[in-house]
Scaffold this motif. Structure first.
Motif, PDB file in Angstrom:
ATOM      1  N   SER A   1       0.853  -1.192   0.000  1.00 25.26           N
ATOM      2  CA  SER A   1       0.000   0.000   0.000  1.00 25.26           C
ATOM      3  C   SER A   1       0.886   1.238   0.000  1.00 25.26           C
ATOM      4  CB  SER A   1      -0.915   0.011   1.221  1.00 25.26           C
ATOM      5  OG  SER A   1      -0.150   0.132   2.400  1.00 25.26           O
ATOM      6  N   GLY A   2       0.357   2.329  -0.570  1.00 23.10           N
ATOM      7  CA  GLY A   2       1.104   3.571  -0.676  1.00 23.10           C
ATOM      8  C   GLY A   2       1.853   3.649  -1.998  1.00 23.10           C
ATOM      9  N   SER A   3       2.451   4.821  -2.266  1.00 21.05           N
ATOM     10  CA  SER A   3       3.281   5.018  -3.457  1.00 21.05           C
ATOM     11  C   SER A   3       4.253   6.170  -3.235  1.00 21.05           C
ATOM     12  CB  SER A   3       2.408   5.269  -4.692  1.00 21.05           C
ATOM     13  OG  SER A   3       1.426   6.260  -4.434  1.00 21.05           O
TER      14      SER A   3
ATOM     15  N   ALA B   1       6.985   2.963  -0.047  1.00 23.50           N
ATOM     16  CA  ALA B   1       6.355   1.981  -0.939  1.00 23.50           C
ATOM     17  C   ALA B   1       7.149   1.802  -2.232  1.00 23.50           C
ATOM     18  CB  ALA B   1       4.923   2.411  -1.257  1.00 23.50           C
ATOM     19  N   THR B   2       7.591   2.913  -2.827  1.00 24.36           N
ATOM     20  CA  THR B   2       8.300   2.847  -4.110  1.00 24.36           C
ATOM     21  C   THR B   2       9.590   2.048  -4.001  1.00 24.36           C
ATOM     22  OG1 THR B   2       7.368   4.955  -4.837  1.00 24.36           O
ATOM     23  CG2 THR B   2       9.384   4.236  -5.932  1.00 24.36           C
ATOM     24  N   TYR B   3      10.331   2.272  -2.921  1.00 23.79           N
ATOM     25  CA  TYR B   3      11.627   1.586  -2.813  1.00 23.79           C
ATOM     26  C   TYR B   3      11.505   0.209  -2.169  1.00 23.79           C
ATOM     27  CZ  TYR B   3      13.207   5.569  -5.166  1.00 23.79           C
ATOM     28  OH  TYR B   3      13.345   6.519  -6.164  1.00 23.79           O
ATOM     29  N   ALA B   4      10.368  -0.061  -1.529  1.00 30.49           N
ATOM     30  CA  ALA B   4      10.059  -1.443  -1.151  1.00 30.49           C
ATOM     31  C   ALA B   4       9.787  -2.237  -2.432  1.00 30.49           C
ATOM     32  CB  ALA B   4       8.848  -1.488  -0.218  1.00 30.49           C
ATOM     33  N   LEU B   5       9.047  -1.624  -3.370  1.00 33.84           N
ATOM     34  CA  LEU B   5       8.790  -2.235  -4.686  1.00 33.84           C
ATOM     35  C   LEU B   5      10.112  -2.561  -5.382  1.00 33.84           C
ATOM     36  CD1 LEU B   5       7.215  -2.816  -7.400  1.00 33.84           C
ATOM     37  CD2 LEU B   5       7.247  -0.335  -7.777  1.00 33.84           C
ATOM     38  N   ASP B   6      11.025  -1.602  -5.391  1.00 36.76           N
ATOM     39  CA  ASP B   6      12.328  -1.770  -6.032  1.00 36.76           C
ATOM     40  C   ASP B   6      13.067  -2.978  -5.448  1.00 36.76           C
ATOM     41  OD1 ASP B   6      14.653  -1.315  -7.495  1.00 36.76           O
ATOM     42  OD2 ASP B   6      15.354   0.329  -6.218  1.00 36.76           O
TER      43      ASP B   6
ATOM     44  N   LYS C   1       7.942   7.722 -12.476  1.00 32.79           N
ATOM     45  CA  LYS C   1       7.560   8.785 -13.417  1.00 32.79           C
ATOM     46  C   LYS C   1       6.305   9.517 -12.931  1.00 32.79           C
ATOM     47  CE  LYS C   1       6.161   9.315 -18.296  1.00 32.79           C
ATOM     48  NZ  LYS C   1       7.097  10.349 -18.772  1.00 32.79           N
ATOM     49  N   ILE C   2       5.283   8.737 -12.535  1.00 32.23           N
ATOM     50  CA  ILE C   2       4.014   9.327 -12.097  1.00 32.23           C
ATOM     51  C   ILE C   2       4.175  10.111 -10.796  1.00 32.23           C
ATOM     52  CG2 ILE C   2       1.700   8.773 -11.205  1.00 32.23           C
ATOM     53  CD1 ILE C   2       1.773   6.320 -13.115  1.00 32.23           C
ATOM     54  N   LYS C   3       4.872   9.509  -9.823  1.00 33.87           N
ATOM     55  CA  LYS C   3       4.914  10.084  -8.481  1.00 33.87           C
ATOM     56  C   LYS C   3       6.067  11.058  -8.236  1.00 33.87           C
ATOM     57  CE  LYS C   3       1.208   8.447  -6.648  1.00 33.87           C
ATOM     58  NZ  LYS C   3       0.183   9.364  -6.122  1.00 33.87           N
TER      59      LYS C   3
ATOM     60  N   ARG D   1      -1.772  11.420  -9.614  1.00 36.26           N
ATOM     61  CA  ARG D   1      -2.423  10.374  -8.819  1.00 36.26           C
ATOM     62  C   ARG D   1      -2.067   9.018  -9.425  1.00 36.26           C
ATOM     63  NH1 ARG D   1      -2.957  11.941  -4.420  1.00 36.26           N
ATOM     64  NH2 ARG D   1      -4.703  10.613  -3.881  1.00 36.26           N
ATOM     65  N   ILE D   2      -2.162   7.974  -8.626  1.00 34.68           N
ATOM     66  CA  ILE D   2      -1.775   6.635  -9.092  1.00 34.68           C
ATOM     67  C   ILE D   2      -2.717   6.122 -10.180  1.00 34.68           C
ATOM     68  CG2 ILE D   2      -3.042   5.108  -7.499  1.00 34.68           C
ATOM     69  CD1 ILE D   2      -0.209   3.686  -7.116  1.00 34.68           C
ATOM     70  N   SER D   3      -3.893   6.708 -10.287  1.00 37.45           N
ATOM     71  CA  SER D   3      -4.848   6.318 -11.340  1.00 37.45           C
ATOM     72  C   SER D   3      -4.252   6.506 -12.740  1.00 37.45           C
ATOM     73  CB  SER D   3      -6.145   7.122 -11.213  1.00 37.45           C
ATOM     74  OG  SER D   3      -5.861   8.513 -11.194  1.00 37.45           O
ATOM     75  N   ALA D   4      -3.250   7.406 -12.859  1.00 35.47           N
ATOM     76  CA  ALA D   4      -2.600   7.652 -14.149  1.00 35.47           C
ATOM     77  C   ALA D   4      -1.822   6.432 -14.643  1.00 35.47           C
ATOM     78  CB  ALA D   4      -1.667   8.855 -14.049  1.00 35.47           C
ATOM     79  N   TYR D   5      -1.533   5.500 -13.738  1.00 33.10           N
ATOM     80  CA  TYR D   5      -0.738   4.309 -14.074  1.00 33.10           C
ATOM     81  C   TYR D   5      -1.355   3.513 -15.226  1.00 33.10           C
ATOM     82  CZ  TYR D   5       1.818  -0.102 -13.243  1.00 33.10           C
ATOM     83  OH  TYR D   5       2.588  -1.239 -13.393  1.00 33.10           O
ATOM     84  N   VAL D   6      -2.684   3.421 -15.226  1.00 34.01           N
ATOM     85  CA  VAL D   6      -3.348   2.590 -16.246  1.00 34.01           C
ATOM     86  C   VAL D   6      -3.194   3.148 -17.660  1.00 34.01           C
ATOM     87  CG1 VAL D   6      -5.010   1.564 -14.631  1.00 34.01           C
ATOM     88  CG2 VAL D   6      -5.594   3.682 -15.817  1.00 34.01           C
TER      89      VAL D   6
END
Length: 208
Positions: free
Chosen positions: A83-85, A89-94, A126-128, A134-139
């Protein structure tokens, strides 16, 4: 007068990143005529630390890797929900990606995305970090992905490992029950106190 090296050292949080900290630090320096490192998260050119942005997310995943390793499991091939971005969250993803896991969902305060191919780090950055959207732009970048309004539904996405990295009390009893029902075996807290007491007790009861 309320902040200082021996008083209080503020840091970034939701909506407060290097840009905002830089502004605050500039004002502090101007008012005090003092170059003390008194705000955490500054740019590298004026006293910031290398790796500061990545530290919390990386640290969370290193900790979790050791924790699940003690149970004979690993991130290799694991399905993960974060959860989060923001930075955590971003670097946990990484780091999850580096350890061979696949992150299926991430969120912000408006809703969450689900990407069956795995959430793409470069797109999130790029988005954040660049466009500040907003994360909705991801799609619009990843057509296979789906966006859902509201944050709490993220815990209904089946996963092996859940990493709440957004905000306090975001993971409640209902979310905890959904995670357990769908086979989640480990939860790691990246945000400050993201799990409610009821959810925490439920996880303990279920051996999560």
């Amino acid at each position: 007068r309320h902040i200082g090296p021996d008083t209080d050292v503020p840091a970034g949080d939701i909506g407060v990143g290097a840009r905002e900290i830089g502004y605050l630090y500039g004002q502090y320096k101007k008012i005090r005529n003092d170059f003390t490192s008194v705000l955490t998260g500054k740019g590298l050119t004026y006293g910031g630390s290398i790796g500061r942005k990545e530290a919390t997310g990386y640290g969370l995943v290193y900790f979790m890797d050791n924790m699940i390793g003690a149970k004979g499991k690993s991130f290799q091939g694991a399905k993960v929900v974060i959860s989060g971005s923001g930075n955590v969250a971003t670097y946990a993803l990484d780091k999850v990606n580096q350890l061979g896991g696949i992150v299926l969902a991430m969120s912000d305060s408006g809703g969450y995305i689900y990407d069956p191919d795995g959430v793409d780090l470069k797109t999130i950055q790029k988005i954040k970090e660049v466009e500040r959207k907003r994360i909705s732009a991801y799609v619009s970048y990843r057509p296979k992905a789906q966006y859902f309004e509201g944050c709490t539904g993220i815990w209904t996405v089946p996963c092996d490992i859940a990493l709440p990295c957004a905000t306090q009390n975001e993971l409640d009893l209902e979310g905890a029950q959904a995670l357990v029902k769908n086979g989640c075996y480990a939860v790691g807290e990246g945000a400050n106190m993201p799990t409610t007491m009821e959810a925490t007790n439920y996880f303990i009861e279920k051996g999560i």
